[in-house]
Design an enzyme around this catalytic site. Structure first.
Site, PDB file in Angstrom:
ATOM      1  N   ILE A 138       0.819  -1.228   0.000  1.00 20.59           N
ATOM      2  CA  ILE A 138       0.000   0.000   0.000  1.00 20.59           C
ATOM      3  C   ILE A 138       0.845   1.267   0.000  1.00 20.59           C
ATOM      4  O   ILE A 138       0.321   2.352  -0.162  1.00 20.59           O
ATOM      5  CB  ILE A 138      -1.004   0.047   1.179  1.00 20.59           C
ATOM      6  CG1 ILE A 138      -0.290  -0.162   2.519  1.00 20.59           C
ATOM      7  CG2 ILE A 138      -2.105  -0.963   1.000  1.00 20.59           C
ATOM      8  CD1 ILE A 138      -1.209   0.105   3.696  1.00 20.59           C
ATOM      9  N   ASP A 151       7.201  15.346  10.972  1.00 16.18           N
ATOM     10  CA  ASP A 151       6.738  15.137   9.596  1.00 16.18           C
ATOM     11  C   ASP A 151       5.220  15.060   9.547  1.00 16.18           C
ATOM     12  O   ASP A 151       4.650  14.183   8.901  1.00 16.18           O
ATOM     13  CB  ASP A 151       7.388  13.878   9.007  1.00 16.18           C
ATOM     14  CG  ASP A 151       7.394  13.902   7.476  1.00 16.18           C
ATOM     15  OD1 ASP A 151       7.185  14.998   6.894  1.00 16.18           O
ATOM     16  OD2 ASP A 151       7.591  12.843   6.864  1.00 16.18           O
TER      17      ASP A 151
HETATM   18  P1  ADP Z   1       6.772   6.736   4.775  1.00 20.30           P
HETATM   19  O1  ADP Z   1       6.004   8.013   4.591  1.00 20.30           O
HETATM   20  O2  ADP Z   1       7.979   6.868   5.623  1.00 20.30           O
HETATM   21  O3  ADP Z   1       7.034   6.109   3.428  1.00 20.30           O
HETATM   22  P2  ADP Z   1       4.392   5.726   6.137  1.00 20.30           P
HETATM   23  O4  ADP Z   1       4.401   5.139   7.515  1.00 20.30           O
HETATM   24  O5  ADP Z   1       3.775   7.068   5.994  1.00 20.30           O
HETATM   25  O6  ADP Z   1       5.871   5.695   5.575  1.00 20.30           O
HETATM   26  O7  ADP Z   1       3.675   4.701   5.177  1.00 20.30           O
HETATM   27  C1  ADP Z   1       3.653   4.853   3.772  1.00 20.30           C
HETATM   28  C2  ADP Z   1       2.227   4.776   3.244  1.00 20.30           C
HETATM   29  O8  ADP Z   1       1.624   3.541   3.619  1.00 20.30           O
HETATM   30  C3  ADP Z   1       1.314   5.844   3.802  1.00 20.30           C
HETATM   31  O9  ADP Z   1       1.373   7.042   3.082  1.00 20.30           O
HETATM   32  C4  ADP Z   1      -0.051   5.177   3.709  1.00 20.30           C
HETATM   33  O10 ADP Z   1      -0.563   5.294   2.404  1.00 20.30           O
HETATM   34  C5  ADP Z   1       0.263   3.741   3.996  1.00 20.30           C
HETATM   35  N1  ADP Z   1       0.124   3.450   5.439  1.00 20.30           N
HETATM   36  C6  ADP Z   1       1.093   3.468   6.363  1.00 20.30           C
HETATM   37  N2  ADP Z   1       0.638   3.153   7.581  1.00 20.30           N
HETATM   38  C7  ADP Z   1      -0.682   2.929   7.421  1.00 20.30           C
HETATM   39  C8  ADP Z   1      -1.740   2.523   8.308  1.00 20.30           C
HETATM   40  N3  ADP Z   1      -1.498   2.314   9.605  1.00 20.30           N
HETATM   41  N4  ADP Z   1      -2.975   2.363   7.803  1.00 20.30           N
HETATM   42  C9  ADP Z   1      -3.206   2.575   6.488  1.00 20.30           C
HETATM   43  N5  ADP Z   1      -2.274   2.946   5.601  1.00 20.30           N
HETATM   44  C10 ADP Z   1      -1.017   3.111   6.049  1.00 20.30           C
END
Ligand code: ADP
Ligand code: MG
Length: 452
Positions: free
Chosen positions: A10, A127
């Protein structure tokens, strides 16, 4: 690992991947963040920081940590799956149809409660952006992505970095001034503005204009349907001087938000209010009131005014705006010393603070002339160390290591113990990291060079 079945990817970034998984026994869906572990042991330690911080956070508006483990040079973080996507998607789905103010306030208060919780633990998120705020199908807000977050108890370790997304980065970072918990307030202000206007507050066609607009705090007015209080709140959150930005405590005590905050019930009713919420379809958004909010709620009941509370700030005068418009970033902060409220405070000699190196802003702005602005919506880790060849980690810079992996621990810093103390600033509380000197100039130079 074998307990989870991967359903799909995702999210993908330089850190690794975010996977939607299903627990084999319970059938529950979770998000599993897969992070490539860096080679050095201190860097590995830093990668684990996200796990440690997320695991420490127990709040209905923060993504719930389930477990973590390491397999084959990868760190896996299993957390609650927020099935309603992120706020950025939610905003895009509106296709220009404005949200009702009540909806915005309910989401905003939940975000504030989450940020209040992390600030209470002396953690900076660094962030906060609409892409890192998740929504459940029940429209409960969950702050996520603690990959950039840092705890403040060992400031020496983080002296040389800032992690953030340029569009949401506050002016003090661009101006190489120290930063504190109020950087999160600025970013939160950006998200609040986005919820109201369905666009980012600082619209620009180039990095140069983006930085100038952020430093000038210049954004288009909100759509007219929103209240004076909401407008004022955004204005306060975009105050240039971090000390004049309200803390989450101050925000949550605002009279205009009391109704939303008051729909909360004490936390002791349930160990995990988020689960209670999910069980009960008709439940209002329930949040615990902290002691200060309870006190304030009582105070508001007995009196319509709060003595000694600061008044709304006046708009910057035309003269100040003119000065800002023609000034470079460096002179903006110098000029601000002589100007009245809402502008950046340059830490002077009398503050007995460490002096911060400043680069001529012209250099910065010239460097940014050719940089791709779309990348300013992504998260960067920026290293100050001039000797390191690999000092920028982010979307525009090829690096095999995780972006949130390490903060340099090599630089010696003079410690000013006062900086560790919580400072009382009227009803606000600020706390700061020890020695923050993000060297955006040299980092962005590399970015631009890499692009050309
Ligand atoms: P990063 O921004 O460091 O790549 P994130 O933790 O924001 O990592 O995760 C990347 C993407 O994965 C998010 O933008 C979101 O789309 C999805 N995602 C991450 N954690 C969740 C969650 N707990 N529930 C649903 N989607 C999530
Ligand atoms: Mg993210």
């Amino acid at each position: 690992m074998e307990h989870y079945k991967v359903l799909n990817v995702i999210g993908e970034g330089s850190f690794g991947r975010a996977l939607l998984v299903r627990h084999q026994n319970t059938g529950e869906k979770y998000v599993m963040k897969e992070i490539r572990l860096p080679k050095s042991s201190s860097a590995i330690q830093d990668s684990r920081q996200e796990v440690i911080l997320l695991a420490k956070m127990k709040h209905p508006n923060i993504v719930k940590f389930r477990e973590s483990f390491e397999v084959d040079d990868h760190l896996y973080i299993v957390m609650e799956y927020c099935d309603g996507g992120d706020l950025l998607e939610t905003i895009k789905h509106q296709r220009g149809k404005l949200f009702p103010e009540q909806t915005i306030l309910q989401w905003f208060v939940q975000m504030c409660l989450a940020v209040q919780h992390i600030h209470d633990k002396r953690v900076l998120h660094r962030d906060i952006k609409s892409k890192n705020v998740f929504v459940t199908e029940r429209r409960i807000i969950k702050l996520g992505d603690f990959g950039s977050a840092r705890i403040l108890t060992s400031p020496l370790a983080y002296a040389c970095t800032y992690v953030g997304t340029p569009y949401y980065v506050p002016p003090e970072i661009w101006e190489n001034l120290p930063y504190n918990n109020k950087c999160d307030i600025w970013s939160l202000g950006c998200v609040l503005y986005e919820l109201c206007a369905l666009k980012h507050p600082f619209q620009a066609g180039s990095w140069k204009n983006l930085i100038l607009k952020i430093c000038q705090g210049s954004y288009s007015p909100l759509p007219p349907q929103y209240s004076y209080e909401l407008r004022s709140l955004i204005k306060q959150m975009f105050r240039k001087n971090p000390r004049q930005r309200p803390s989450t405590n101050t925000i949550l005590n605002k009279r205009s938000l009391l109704k939303v905050v008051k729909s909360c019930v004490p936390a002791q009713l349930n160990d995990d209010p988020s689960e209670k919420l999910l069980d009960d379809e008709s439940a209002p958004i329930i949040q615990p009131l902290n002691e200060q909010q309870k006190a304030s709620t009582d105070a508001h009941r007995s009196s319509s005014t709060v003595p000694g509370r600061r008044q709304w700030e006046k708009e910057p005068t035309g003269t100040v705006l003119n000065v800002l418009e023609n000034a470079s970033i460096l002179t903006l902060s110098l000029g601000a010393d002589r100007s009245e409220g809402g502008l950046v405070k340059k830490y002077g000699l009398e503050d007995q603070r460490k002096k911060w190196n400043k680069e001529a802003p012209e250099t910065l702005l010239n460097i940014l002339n050719n940089a791709d602005l779309t990348s300013a919506f992504k998260t960067y880790t920026i290293y100050r160390s001039k000797t390191s060849e690999d000092c920028l980690r982010g979307p525009l810079f090829n690096s095999s290591q995780a972006p949130d992996a390490t903060d340099s621990r090599e630089v010696e810093i003079d410690i000013d113990p006062e900086r560790f103390e919580t400072r009382s600033d009227d009803e606000d509380t600020d706390f700061e990291e020890e020695d923050m000197d993000p060297d955006w100039v040299s980092e962005l130079k590399k970015v631009t060079e890499a692009q050309l």
